[in-house]
Design an enzyme around this catalytic site. Structure first.
Site, mmCIF file in Angstrom:
data_model
loop_
_atom_site.group_PDB
_atom_site.id
_atom_site.type_symbol
_atom_site.label_atom_id
_atom_site.label_comp_id
_atom_site.label_asym_id
_atom_site.label_seq_id
_atom_site.Cartn_x
_atom_site.Cartn_y
_atom_site.Cartn_z
ATOM 1 N N GLY A 62 -24.622 5.564 11.275
ATOM 2 C CA GLY A 62 -23.731 4.991 12.298
ATOM 3 C C GLY A 62 -22.518 5.859 12.598
ATOM 4 C CB THR B 163 -7.764 2.913 12.137
ATOM 5 O OG1 THR B 163 -8.591 4.031 12.413
ATOM 6 C CG2 THR B 163 -8.673 1.689 12.000
ATOM 7 C CG ASP B 164 -8.750 6.881 15.595
ATOM 8 O OD1 ASP B 164 -9.179 6.445 14.506
ATOM 9 O OD2 ASP B 164 -8.696 8.107 15.869
ATOM 10 C CD GLU B 165 -12.603 5.328 11.433
ATOM 11 O OE1 GLU B 165 -13.570 4.621 11.111
ATOM 12 O OE2 GLU B 165 -12.272 6.341 10.819
ATOM 13 N N GLY C 158 -0.265 4.783 -1.581
ATOM 14 C CA GLY C 158 -1.377 5.544 -1.007
ATOM 15 C C GLY C 158 -0.861 6.739 -0.211
ATOM 16 C CE LYS D 241 -6.877 -0.903 9.057
ATOM 17 N NZ LYS D 241 -5.747 -1.107 8.092
ATOM 18 C CG ASN E 221 -9.721 11.153 11.780
ATOM 19 O OD1 ASN E 221 -10.068 10.335 12.628
ATOM 20 N ND2 ASN E 221 -10.461 11.494 10.742
ATOM 21 C CB ILE F 73 -0.306 6.908 5.710
ATOM 22 C CG1 ILE F 73 -1.573 7.694 6.048
ATOM 23 C CG2 ILE F 73 0.672 6.980 6.890
ATOM 24 C CD1 ILE F 73 -2.428 7.064 7.148
ATOM 25 N N GLY F 74 1.295 5.533 3.284
ATOM 26 C CA GLY F 74 2.381 4.646 2.849
ATOM 27 C C GLY F 74 3.404 5.383 2.003
ATOM 28 C CE1 TYR G 44 -10.357 1.514 7.048
ATOM 29 C CE2 TYR G 44 -11.197 2.878 8.840
ATOM 30 C CZ TYR G 44 -10.136 2.395 8.091
ATOM 31 O OH TYR G 44 -8.856 2.779 8.405
ATOM 32 N N GLY H 127 0.816 -1.219 0.000
ATOM 33 C CA GLY H 127 0.000 0.000 0.000
ATOM 34 C C GLY H 127 0.848 1.267 0.000
ATOM 35 N N GLY H 128 2.069 1.150 -0.491
ATOM 36 C CA GLY H 128 3.012 2.287 -0.448
ATOM 37 C C GLY H 128 2.747 3.365 -1.480
HETATM 38 P P1 NAD Z 1 -5.150 5.109 1.048
HETATM 39 O O1 NAD Z 1 -6.535 4.694 0.711
HETATM 40 O O2 NAD Z 1 -4.675 6.463 0.671
HETATM 41 O O3 NAD Z 1 -4.103 4.077 0.418
HETATM 42 C C1 NAD Z 1 -4.286 2.691 0.417
HETATM 43 C C2 NAD Z 1 -3.285 2.090 -0.553
HETATM 44 O O4 NAD Z 1 -3.415 0.674 -0.517
HETATM 45 C C3 NAD Z 1 -3.479 2.527 -2.003
HETATM 46 O O5 NAD Z 1 -2.240 2.820 -2.605
HETATM 47 C C4 NAD Z 1 -4.121 1.304 -2.644
HETATM 48 O O6 NAD Z 1 -3.844 1.187 -4.035
HETATM 49 C C5 NAD Z 1 -3.475 0.183 -1.848
HETATM 50 N N1 NAD Z 1 -4.266 -1.054 -1.843
HETATM 51 C C6 NAD Z 1 -5.593 -1.189 -1.594
HETATM 52 N N2 NAD Z 1 -5.957 -2.483 -1.673
HETATM 53 C C7 NAD Z 1 -4.823 -3.186 -1.945
HETATM 54 C C8 NAD Z 1 -4.541 -4.557 -2.115
HETATM 55 N N3 NAD Z 1 -5.495 -5.487 -2.027
HETATM 56 N N4 NAD Z 1 -3.264 -4.926 -2.370
HETATM 57 C C9 NAD Z 1 -2.270 -4.003 -2.472
HETATM 58 N N5 NAD Z 1 -2.494 -2.686 -2.330
HETATM 59 C C10 NAD Z 1 -3.748 -2.277 -2.061
HETATM 60 O O7 NAD Z 1 -5.022 4.862 2.610
HETATM 61 P P2 NAD Z 1 -4.217 5.684 3.728
HETATM 62 O O8 NAD Z 1 -5.052 6.801 4.204
HETATM 63 O O9 NAD Z 1 -2.833 5.931 3.257
HETATM 64 O O10 NAD Z 1 -4.194 4.583 4.880
HETATM 65 C C11 NAD Z 1 -3.129 3.643 4.962
HETATM 66 C C12 NAD Z 1 -3.381 2.723 6.130
HETATM 67 O O11 NAD Z 1 -3.498 3.479 7.320
HETATM 68 C C13 NAD Z 1 -4.680 1.926 6.020
HETATM 69 O O12 NAD Z 1 -4.421 0.623 6.502
HETATM 70 C C14 NAD Z 1 -5.642 2.652 6.936
HETATM 71 O O13 NAD Z 1 -6.598 1.757 7.464
HETATM 72 C C15 NAD Z 1 -4.701 3.171 7.990
HETATM 73 N N6 NAD Z 1 -5.107 4.408 8.683
HETATM 74 C C16 NAD Z 1 -5.454 5.515 7.966
HETATM 75 C C17 NAD Z 1 -5.777 6.699 8.632
HETATM 76 C C18 NAD Z 1 -6.174 7.949 7.902
HETATM 77 O O14 NAD Z 1 -6.667 8.891 8.532
HETATM 78 N N7 NAD Z 1 -5.989 8.048 6.593
HETATM 79 C C19 NAD Z 1 -5.740 6.731 10.041
HETATM 80 C C20 NAD Z 1 -5.383 5.562 10.735
HETATM 81 C C21 NAD Z 1 -5.053 4.416 10.044
HETATM 82 O O1 TDX Z 2 -17.965 14.989 3.219
HETATM 83 C C1 TDX Z 2 -17.689 14.789 4.423
HETATM 84 N N1 TDX Z 2 -18.367 15.477 5.372
HETATM 85 C C2 TDX Z 2 -18.165 15.307 6.707
HETATM 86 O O2 TDX Z 2 -18.813 15.960 7.534
HETATM 87 C C3 TDX Z 2 -16.678 13.850 4.842
HETATM 88 C C4 TDX Z 2 -15.893 13.069 3.822
HETATM 89 C C5 TDX Z 2 -16.471 13.673 6.185
HETATM 90 N N2 TDX Z 2 -17.201 14.363 7.103
HETATM 91 C C6 TDX Z 2 -16.961 14.119 8.545
HETATM 92 C C7 TDX Z 2 -17.060 12.649 8.944
HETATM 93 C C8 TDX Z 2 -16.087 12.543 10.094
HETATM 94 O O3 TDX Z 2 -16.717 12.942 11.307
HETATM 95 O O4 TDX Z 2 -15.618 14.481 8.824
HETATM 96 C C9 TDX Z 2 -15.010 13.577 9.754
HETATM 97 C C10 TDX Z 2 -13.778 12.959 9.110
HETATM 98 O O5 TDX Z 2 -14.240 12.127 8.059
HETATM 99 P P1 TDX Z 2 -13.210 11.303 7.136
HETATM 100 O O6 TDX Z 2 -12.201 12.249 6.596
HETATM 101 O O7 TDX Z 2 -14.022 10.495 6.188
HETATM 102 O O8 TDX Z 2 -12.458 10.407 8.217
HETATM 103 P P2 TDX Z 2 -12.985 9.332 9.292
HETATM 104 O O9 TDX Z 2 -14.281 8.752 8.891
HETATM 105 O O10 TDX Z 2 -12.897 9.978 10.634
HETATM 106 O O11 TDX Z 2 -11.843 8.192 9.115
HETATM 107 C C11 TDX Z 2 -10.465 8.553 8.954
HETATM 108 O O12 TDX Z 2 -9.735 8.373 10.141
HETATM 109 C C12 TDX Z 2 -9.461 7.061 10.574
HETATM 110 C C13 TDX Z 2 -9.810 7.749 7.836
HETATM 111 O O13 TDX Z 2 -10.567 7.892 6.640
HETATM 112 C C14 TDX Z 2 -9.656 6.302 8.196
HETATM 113 O O14 TDX Z 2 -8.942 5.600 7.178
HETATM 114 C C15 TDX Z 2 -8.895 6.203 9.477
HETATM 115 O O15 TDX Z 2 -8.797 4.884 9.877
#
Ligand code: NAD
Ligand code: TDX
Length: 363
Positions: free
Chosen positions: A295, A146-148, A19, A174, A199, A21-22, A170, A16-17
């Site tokens: 939810g 994730t914290d979720e 994406g 996780k 987040n 965070i990766g 989701y 997932g590098g």
């Molecule tokens: P992202 O959606 O930006 O990236 C995910 C990446 O994984 C993409 O490059 C995608 O192509 C790749 N991928 C998806 N399915 C795959 C598969 N089957 N095989 C190989 N590659 C695959 O996600 P992100 O926001 O960078 O999150 C990365 C990780 O961190 C996730 O595991 C997510 O659950 C976790 N996380 C994210 C957040 C956040 O706020 N974004 C917070 C806490 C934890």
């Molecule tokens: O259009 C929107 N309007 C809105 O009010 C969107 C996209 C989000 N929101 C709200 C929902 C949440 O309360 O904003 C807050 C943040 O939403 P997201 O950016 O979708 O994040 P969240 O659902 O909190 O999840 C994120 O943090 C934990 C990441 O997407 C997850 O990958 C991670 O695990």
């Protein structure tokens, strides 16, 4: 293990590098020029973008220590070969957007559960090979969670031993991935560590999530769809701090350990939106109050004592991180405009068309 002893793992497999965070993890690690090598395995779903790794490809010294493989973590053949060559695996690969998990949960189970299982099986096989002397050490797997997984936390802060109470497809996927990781530690002795990040925000964030969606919409004077009353609370973590904490846990975490990675910046969504509009010089009248996420978790908050005791400190305040993020989106339209004009349009219509049609100006 001290920092001066040098990195513990030389050859990393980063799934997932491509994406959000990766790719930050890969860019930051290779930019240290300490000899470590990275192979990225990424399926390039809608969220994966090779452009996120362009800075690495543009630097010959870093490019020489980097390899990109397109593939699925749920494919045992592809995964087996790559884990056999790795000292450690860092698993970022996931379907990561809560709203998409509500529209279509199946892909989340395939990647976030079955994909994790395939990675664990490959690590178990390599552990056996190490026991037989066919490789020097068993690989370590770091699972990015994730914290979720704690569910909605009305008061106080989650500690790592709290019950997992995920409430969306989701977060349930996780949590299932995490339970498998723990089972492979307990049952087979596979060396695993897990991080639970809050987040995350920053450059290269796919513009479906709150901050990049609202920043890019506001730049174009488009409506900002705020769910429900907008008083849901999140704890915001800057992306390079999240990536740095993951690297720290990879190096120093206890086998089988789970570590919260809080951002130490809890804000109501409304506060975040107010701050980003202010920096962009755009009016609150862009904000529309729309039907809530089903939810919808009201609040996430985590205690970070365990990670602090391991020696990690975040470096970026929310104010500095948000300013840097907004400025990056203003300066990098060439990155996000093509994304927003592609598959994204269909998703946007599915997710927001009816909501915006039934919306009202947010108070
Ligand atoms: P992202 O959606 O930006 O990236 C995910 C990446 O994984 C993409 O490059 C995608 O192509 C790749 N991928 C998806 N399915 C795959 C598969 N089957 N095989 C190989 N590659 C695959 O996600 P992100 O926001 O960078 O999150 C990365 C990780 O961190 C996730 O595991 C997510 O659950 C976790 N996380 C994210 C957040 C956040 O706020 N974004 C917070 C806490 C934890
Ligand atoms: O259009 C929107 N309007 C809105 O009010 C969107 C996209 C989000 N929101 C709200 C929902 C949440 O309360 O904003 C807050 C943040 O939403 P997201 O950016 O979708 O994040 P969240 O659902 O909190 O999840 C994120 O943090 C934990 C990441 O997407 C997850 O990958 C991670 O695990």
């Amino acid at each position: 293990m001290t920092e001066s002893a040098g990195p513990r793992f030389e050859r990393l497999l980063v799934t997932g590098g491509a994406g959000f965070i990766g790719s930050c993890f890969v860019r930051d690690l290779l930019a240290r020029r300490d000899g470590r090598r990275i192979t990225v395995l990424d399926k390039l779903t809608y969220a994966g973008n090779p452009a996120n790794l362009a800075p690495v490809e543009a630097d010959p010294e870093q490019a020489a220590r980097f390899r990109f493989v397109v593939g699925d973590i749920a494919d045992p053949a592809a995964v087996g070969l790559l884990v056999a060559e790795a000292d450690a695996v860092v698993n970022f690969a996931a379907e990561s957007h809560v709203d998409r998990s509500i529209l279509d949960p199946e892909a989340f189970l395939r990647t976030d559960v079955l994909g994790v299982h395939v990675l664990l099986e490959a690590c178990r096989i390599e552990r056996e090979r190490a026991r037989k002397g066919e490789r020097t050490a068993a690989p370590r797997l770091l699972q990015v969670s994730t914290d979720e997984v704690y569910g909605s936390v009305e008061t106080g802060a989650s500690v790592e031993d709290d019950r997992l109470e995920p409430r969306s497809p989701y977060s349930a996927a996780k949590a299932a991935g995490e339970l498998l990781v723990n089972s492979y530690f307990v049952t087979y002795g596979v060396d695993v560590v897990t991080t639970r990040g809050s987040n995350t925000y920053g450059p290269y964030h796919y513009p479906e999530k709150l901050i990049p969606l609202f920043v890019t919409n506001a730049i174009d004077d488009q409506q900002l769809p705020l769910y429900g009353d907008g008083l849901q609370r999140r704890d915001w973590l800057y992306v390079s701090d999240h990536a740095g904490a993951i690297e720290h846990v990879l190096e120093h975490g206890e086998p089988g350990g789970v570590y919260n990675v809080p951002g130490e910046a809890e804000r109501a969504n409304r506060e975040v939106v107010t701050a980003l509009l202010e920096r962009l010089g755009k009016p609150w009248s862009l904000v529309r109050s729309v039907a809530d996420r089903p939810g919808h978790d009201r609040r996430y908050a985590m205690d970070g004592s365990r990670l602090a005791a391991l020696g990690w400190r975040n470096r970026t305040t929310f104010e500095d991180g948000l300013a840097a993020t907004i400025d990056w989106y203003v300066a990098n339209e060439a990155w996000w405009r093509p994304i927003k004009s592609g598959e994204f349009q269909d998703y946007y219509r599915r997710q927001y068309e009816a909501r915006l049609a039934g919306s009202r100006e947010a108070s």
